[in-house]
Design a protein around this motif. Structure first.
Motif, mmCIF file in Angstrom:
data_model
loop_
_atom_site.group_PDB
_atom_site.id
_atom_site.type_symbol
_atom_site.label_atom_id
_atom_site.label_comp_id
_atom_site.label_asym_id
_atom_site.label_seq_id
_atom_site.Cartn_x
_atom_site.Cartn_y
_atom_site.Cartn_z
ATOM 1 N N GLY A 14 0.778 -1.240 0.000
ATOM 2 C CA GLY A 14 0.000 0.000 0.000
ATOM 3 C C GLY A 14 0.802 1.278 0.000
ATOM 4 N N GLU A 15 2.160 1.197 0.100
ATOM 5 C CA GLU A 15 2.943 2.433 0.106
ATOM 6 C C GLU A 15 2.629 3.250 -1.151
ATOM 7 N N TYR A 16 2.421 4.521 -0.984
ATOM 8 C CA TYR A 16 2.017 5.479 -2.031
ATOM 9 C C TYR A 16 0.605 5.204 -2.547
ATOM 10 N N GLY A 17 0.268 3.961 -2.787
ATOM 11 C CA GLY A 17 -1.074 3.646 -3.295
ATOM 12 C C GLY A 17 -2.172 4.110 -2.356
ATOM 13 N N ILE A 18 -1.936 3.990 -1.034
ATOM 14 C CA ILE A 18 -3.007 4.379 -0.101
ATOM 15 C C ILE A 18 -3.274 5.882 -0.133
ATOM 16 N N ILE A 19 -2.316 6.651 -0.632
ATOM 17 C CA ILE A 19 -2.562 8.092 -0.810
ATOM 18 C C ILE A 19 -3.654 8.264 -1.871
ATOM 19 N N LYS A 20 -3.694 7.301 -2.815
ATOM 20 C CA LYS A 20 -4.670 7.368 -3.906
ATOM 21 C C LYS A 20 -5.708 6.245 -3.812
ATOM 22 N N ASN A 21 -6.034 5.885 -2.578
ATOM 23 C CA ASN A 21 -7.141 4.965 -2.313
ATOM 24 C C ASN A 21 -6.940 3.518 -2.764
ATOM 25 N N SER A 22 -5.703 3.050 -2.795
ATOM 26 C CA SER A 22 -5.533 1.608 -3.010
ATOM 27 C C SER A 22 -5.791 0.914 -1.674
ATOM 28 N N LYS A 23 -5.851 -0.399 -1.711
ATOM 29 C CA LYS A 23 -5.900 -1.155 -0.467
ATOM 30 C C LYS A 23 -4.518 -1.114 0.174
ATOM 31 N N GLY A 24 -4.455 -1.486 1.431
ATOM 32 C CA GLY A 24 -3.172 -1.567 2.120
ATOM 33 C C GLY A 24 -3.278 -2.565 3.255
ATOM 34 N N LEU A 25 -2.138 -3.081 3.669
ATOM 35 C CA LEU A 25 -2.112 -4.005 4.797
ATOM 36 C C LEU A 25 -0.866 -3.727 5.623
ATOM 37 N N SER A 26 -1.097 -3.406 6.886
ATOM 38 C CA SER A 26 -0.001 -3.039 7.788
ATOM 39 C C SER A 26 -0.014 -3.996 8.981
ATOM 40 N N ILE A 27 1.176 -4.481 9.366
ATOM 41 C CA ILE A 27 1.240 -5.416 10.493
ATOM 42 C C ILE A 27 2.220 -4.909 11.557
ATOM 43 N N PRO A 28 1.951 -5.197 12.836
ATOM 44 C CA PRO A 28 2.917 -4.803 13.872
ATOM 45 C C PRO A 28 4.195 -5.631 13.726
ATOM 46 N N TYR A 29 5.314 -5.038 14.088
ATOM 47 C CA TYR A 29 6.594 -5.743 14.039
ATOM 48 C C TYR A 29 7.245 -5.577 15.413
ATOM 49 N N ASN A 30 7.129 -6.619 16.229
ATOM 50 C CA ASN A 30 7.478 -6.506 17.646
ATOM 51 C C ASN A 30 8.976 -6.535 17.934
ATOM 52 N N PHE A 31 9.778 -6.659 16.878
ATOM 53 C CA PHE A 31 11.226 -6.712 17.041
ATOM 54 C C PHE A 31 11.771 -5.390 17.583
ATOM 55 N N TYR A 32 11.101 -4.284 17.206
ATOM 56 C CA TYR A 32 11.503 -2.955 17.665
ATOM 57 C C TYR A 32 10.372 -2.327 18.468
ATOM 58 N N ASN A 33 10.728 -1.511 19.462
ATOM 59 C CA ASN A 33 9.681 -0.838 20.227
ATOM 60 C C ASN A 33 10.231 0.432 20.874
ATOM 61 N N GLY A 34 9.320 1.193 21.462
ATOM 62 C CA GLY A 34 9.720 2.406 22.163
ATOM 63 C C GLY A 34 8.754 2.698 23.297
ATOM 64 N N ALA A 35 9.208 3.471 24.288
ATOM 65 C CA ALA A 35 8.373 3.858 25.422
ATOM 66 C C ALA A 35 8.815 5.223 25.932
#
Length: 311
Positions: A14-35
């Motif tokens: 979905g990178e760039y495409g979601i700016i123009k209404n494509s579908k997208g799929l994003s998942i959490p990546y627990n390898f990195y984090n912040g607090a």
């Protein structure tokens, strides 16, 4: 003093495409984090973070949107003055949501009447969260979909149907032992910057040919990849990823560091792996897909790879 952890994310499609209404799929990546943390003595990295938080807090207090969200900026500013910083292992400029995790942490701690992850997350609530996060994250990038912080805040896969239609999604469970297929990150060794890449894209969008390509090729293959991934149709998925990889190489060259053009092409020609942008590109991580991770490792032996999902 330490707040809850917020994780990095990976936008699979979905990178760039979601700016123009494509579908997208994003998942959490627990390898990195912040607090968010507070300390009396700050090292150089924490001092930089503290200064950055002060700029963000100033931005929020000067650009309030009370109809959308109210932040307790007095408390935020007081905590920053007391030595608060964002302690993060998420690499910046790598397309895995370093600013998104920070925005999620700020919302979680300082938003009044916040939408919590424990309540029934209706489509309207998800959209409102996405709008709030887009407003806050625009401080960092000038333009934000709000998706990275949403993913980090919920720590759930997010399926984007269009700008105004997002939902949490279930993704097929990983098959670590049976299959060799994998999604992986390739470290380009270069720090990317989102804003210049988005500016290049917006300039290209002024051309009729580019707009047509985006609609008829890029969005078409992106949507097909999302559907294939969610339904577990691996054969069709790799066929569509190959098309998507080729389309990106042909039309998004400025977003691919020049030293990776040949490597990108090699993957398409050999079918050992297919590369695509991870976030806005320009450096950071490059996302890879392969039906045989052993083959991909061999072909990419000079690069550091991290597996994020097994087929």
């Amino acid at each position: 003093m330490k707040g809850p952890l917020f994780y990095s994310k990976i936008l699979l499609f979905g990178e760039y495409g979601i700016i123009k209404n494509s579908k997208g799929l994003s998942i959490p990546y627990n390898f990195y984090n912040g607090a968010l943390k507070t300390a009396k003595e700050l090292d150089t990295k924490a001092t930089d973070s503290n200064k950055s938080l002060l700029k963000l807090a100033t931005y929020l207090s000067e650009n309030q949107k009370p109809d959308l969200v109210v932040f307790n900026t007095d408390k935020l500013l007081a905590d920053i003055a007391a030595g608060m910083y964002f302690d993060s292992s998420i690499p910046q400029g790598y397309g895995v949501g370093s600013s998104g995790a920070l925005v999620a942490a700020i919302y979680d701690k300082y938003a009044e009447n916040k939408i919590t992850i424990l309540e029934n997350l209706t489509r309207d609530k998800l959209l409102k969260l996405k709008q709030i996060f887009a407003y806050v994250e625009s401080f960092f990038h000038g333009n934000s979909s709000g998706l990275d912080p949403l993913n980090s805040y919920l720590s759930l896969p997010i399926l984007i149907h269009s700008k105004d239609n997002v939902e949490t999604a279930g993704i097929p469970s990983q098959k670590q032992h049976e299959n060799k297929g994998a999604v992986f990150l390739l470290d380009s060794g270069i720090v990317g910057e989102t804003a210049p890449m988005v500016n290049i894209f917006m300039e290209k969008m002024k051309q009729d040919g580019f707009r047509n390509m985006l609609k008829n090729k890029f969005v078409k293959h992106t949507d097909a990849c999302v559907d294939d991934f969610l339904s577990g149709n691996v054969t069709s998925l790799f066929s569509n990823i190959k098309q998507l990889s080729r389309t990106v190489l042909d039309h998004f060259k400025p977003m691919i560091p020049s030293q990776f053009h040949a490597l990108w092409k090699h993957g398409i020609e050999t079918n050992d792996y297919y590369l695509k942008l991870c976030g806005s590109g320009g450096g950071g991580y490059i996302l890879g897909f392969t039906e045989d991770f052993g083959k991909a490792q061999k072909a990419l032996k000079d690069y550091k790879l991290e597996v994020v999902y097994h087929f």
